[in-house]
Motif scaffolding. Structure first.
Motif, PDB file in Angstrom:
ATOM      1  N   GLY A   1       0.801  -1.220   0.000  1.00 20.44           N
ATOM      2  CA  GLY A   1       0.000   0.000   0.000  1.00 20.44           C
ATOM      3  C   GLY A   1       0.832   1.267   0.000  1.00 20.44           C
ATOM      4  N   ASP A   2       2.104   1.178  -0.348  1.00 20.74           N
ATOM      5  CA  ASP A   2       3.003   2.338  -0.369  1.00 20.74           C
ATOM      6  C   ASP A   2       2.679   3.218  -1.577  1.00 20.74           C
ATOM      7  OD1 ASP A   2       4.985   4.095   0.077  1.00 20.74           O
ATOM      8  OD2 ASP A   2       6.632   2.740  -0.427  1.00 20.74           O
ATOM      9  N   THR A   3       2.369   4.503  -1.359  1.00 18.79           N
ATOM     10  CA  THR A   3       2.030   5.434  -2.453  1.00 18.79           C
ATOM     11  C   THR A   3       3.063   6.537  -2.604  1.00 18.79           C
ATOM     12  OG1 THR A   3       0.705   6.748  -0.955  1.00 18.79           O
ATOM     13  CG2 THR A   3      -0.451   5.041  -2.216  1.00 18.79           C
ATOM     14  N   ARG A   4       4.229   6.378  -2.031  1.00 15.18           N
ATOM     15  CA  ARG A   4       5.243   7.426  -2.096  1.00 15.18           C
ATOM     16  C   ARG A   4       5.730   7.684  -3.516  1.00 15.18           C
ATOM     17  NH1 ARG A   4       9.597   5.553   1.886  1.00 15.18           N
ATOM     18  NH2 ARG A   4       8.756   3.587   1.201  1.00 15.18           N
ATOM     19  N   SER A   5       5.836   6.712  -4.373  1.00 22.07           N
ATOM     20  CA  SER A   5       6.322   6.918  -5.739  1.00 22.07           C
ATOM     21  C   SER A   5       5.363   7.794  -6.528  1.00 22.07           C
ATOM     22  CB  SER A   5       6.543   5.579  -6.444  1.00 22.07           C
ATOM     23  OG  SER A   5       5.310   4.904  -6.573  1.00 22.07           O
ATOM     24  N   VAL A   6       4.091   7.653  -6.340  1.00 18.40           N
ATOM     25  CA  VAL A   6       3.114   8.505  -7.001  1.00 18.40           C
ATOM     26  C   VAL A   6       3.265   9.925  -6.477  1.00 18.40           C
ATOM     27  CG1 VAL A   6       0.653   8.973  -7.280  1.00 18.40           C
ATOM     28  CG2 VAL A   6       1.500   6.637  -7.408  1.00 18.40           C
ATOM     29  N   SER A   7       3.469  10.088  -5.226  1.00 18.53           N
ATOM     30  CA  SER A   7       3.625  11.398  -4.611  1.00 18.53           C
ATOM     31  C   SER A   7       4.838  12.127  -5.172  1.00 18.53           C
ATOM     32  CB  SER A   7       3.757  11.221  -3.101  1.00 18.53           C
ATOM     33  OG  SER A   7       4.167  12.413  -2.507  1.00 18.53           O
ATOM     34  N   VAL A   8       5.958  11.464  -5.366  1.00 20.78           N
ATOM     35  CA  VAL A   8       7.159  12.086  -5.913  1.00 20.78           C
ATOM     36  C   VAL A   8       6.933  12.501  -7.369  1.00 20.78           C
ATOM     37  CG1 VAL A   8       9.553  11.627  -6.594  1.00 20.78           C
ATOM     38  CG2 VAL A   8       8.739  10.917  -4.347  1.00 20.78           C
TER      39      VAL A   8
ATOM     40  N   TYR B   1       6.915  16.351  -8.693  1.00 19.20           N
ATOM     41  CA  TYR B   1       7.860  16.742  -9.746  1.00 19.20           C
ATOM     42  C   TYR B   1       7.113  17.424 -10.898  1.00 19.20           C
ATOM     43  CZ  TYR B   1      11.563  16.398 -13.223  1.00 19.20           C
ATOM     44  OH  TYR B   1      12.493  16.686 -14.171  1.00 19.20           O
ATOM     45  N   ALA B   2       6.006  16.852 -11.327  1.00 19.55           N
ATOM     46  CA  ALA B   2       5.212  17.440 -12.413  1.00 19.55           C
ATOM     47  C   ALA B   2       4.667  18.807 -12.010  1.00 19.55           C
ATOM     48  CB  ALA B   2       4.079  16.497 -12.795  1.00 19.55           C
ATOM     49  N   LEU B   3       4.185  18.941 -10.786  1.00 20.08           N
ATOM     50  CA  LEU B   3       3.665  20.227 -10.319  1.00 20.08           C
ATOM     51  C   LEU B   3       4.775  21.271 -10.244  1.00 20.08           C
ATOM     52  CD1 LEU B   3       1.122  19.165  -7.553  1.00 20.08           C
ATOM     53  CD2 LEU B   3       0.620  20.169  -9.786  1.00 20.08           C
ATOM     54  N   ASN B   4       5.953  20.879  -9.808  1.00 20.93           N
ATOM     55  CA  ASN B   4       7.089  21.807  -9.764  1.00 20.93           C
ATOM     56  C   ASN B   4       7.465  22.288 -11.161  1.00 20.93           C
ATOM     57  OD1 ASN B   4       7.389  21.870  -6.996  1.00 20.93           O
ATOM     58  ND2 ASN B   4       8.857  20.182  -6.953  1.00 20.93           N
TER      59      ASN B   4
ATOM     60  N   VAL C   1       5.436  22.530 -13.738  1.00 15.61           N
ATOM     61  CA  VAL C   1       4.375  23.432 -14.192  1.00 15.61           C
ATOM     62  C   VAL C   1       4.539  24.806 -13.555  1.00 15.61           C
ATOM     63  CG1 VAL C   1       1.886  23.871 -14.074  1.00 15.61           C
ATOM     64  CG2 VAL C   1       2.721  21.627 -14.745  1.00 15.61           C
ATOM     65  N   VAL C   2       4.802  24.854 -12.270  1.00 15.60           N
ATOM     66  CA  VAL C   2       4.966  26.134 -11.571  1.00 15.60           C
ATOM     67  C   VAL C   2       6.194  26.876 -12.099  1.00 15.60           C
ATOM     68  CG1 VAL C   2       5.503  27.187  -9.335  1.00 15.60           C
ATOM     69  CG2 VAL C   2       3.718  25.447  -9.505  1.00 15.60           C
ATOM     70  N   ALA C   3       7.308  26.162 -12.288  1.00 15.21           N
ATOM     71  CA  ALA C   3       8.527  26.794 -12.803  1.00 15.21           C
ATOM     72  C   ALA C   3       8.303  27.341 -14.212  1.00 15.21           C
ATOM     73  CB  ALA C   3       9.681  25.796 -12.797  1.00 15.21           C
ATOM     74  N   THR C   4       7.610  26.578 -15.049  1.00 15.52           N
ATOM     75  CA  THR C   4       7.316  27.030 -16.417  1.00 15.52           C
ATOM     76  C   THR C   4       6.449  28.280 -16.401  1.00 15.52           C
ATOM     77  OG1 THR C   4       7.455  24.745 -17.202  1.00 15.52           O
ATOM     78  CG2 THR C   4       6.326  26.333 -18.633  1.00 15.52           C
TER      79      THR C   4
END
Length: 168
Positions: A15-22, A26-29, A31-34
């Motif tokens: 049930g580990d969801t940490r990989s999805v969180s990373v 990363y994708a949100l960062n 988008v914000v940087a762009t």
């Protein structure tokens, strides 16, 4: 069930969801940087154009004053006389001005009437126009020349004698 009371996932991740969180972070960062870089470029793009227009206006003003000063000097030389009796005065002044201002080409237009004499300098891109007045007693031929090294000559072939601005 294991001894601790948790059920073990068949995939082995428990049930580990940490990989999805990373990945999402990363994708949100990105988008914000762009968006930030796009905003900065948009905001400074107009400022760069304004600075370029200001630089062109300043350079054209300085060049106009130099050319007007040389025209008035040629006028004084033509008025002071000739090499002797029965000879026509000869006047020729070279004016070294740059071919470009603020990275663009420009034109020098001489507009001289009996009551009003002025130089109109106009750059190509950005389109900036500067007018500089000058005083003359000798007639000046209206002309348009491309920026660069210029010659101011007294054209004795015309009737009456006229000062003329030419490209060198």
């Amino acid at each position: 069930m294991t001894g601790r009371g948790r059920r073990r996932d068949s995939s082995g991740f428990g049930g580990d969801t940490r990989s999805v969180s990373v990945t999402v972070n990363y994708a949100l960062n990105l988008v914000v940087a762009t968006m930030l870089i796009g905003g900065v470029l948009t905001a400074t793009g107009g400022m760069v154009q304004d600075r370029r227009e200001s630089a062109a206006r300043t350079e054209l003003s300085v060049l106009g004053e130099r050319i007007a000063g040389d025209l008035m000097a040629a006028d004084r030389l033509a008025q002071t006389g000739s090499a002797g009796p029965e000879t026509d005065p000869t006047v020729s002044i070279s004016t070294a001005v740059p071919e470009r201002v603020a990275g663009t080409r420009y034109d020098v237009r001489v507009n001289a009437t009996e009551s009003n004499a002025r130089l109109v300098l106009q750059s190509d891109t950005p389109e900036v126009t500067v007018e500089v007045g000058f005083h003359n007693d000798t007639a000046v031929r209206n002309a348009t020349v491309r920026g660069g090294d210029l010659r101011i000559v007294l054209n004795t072939d015309s009737d009456p004698d006229r000062l003329e601005v030419r490209s060198r």
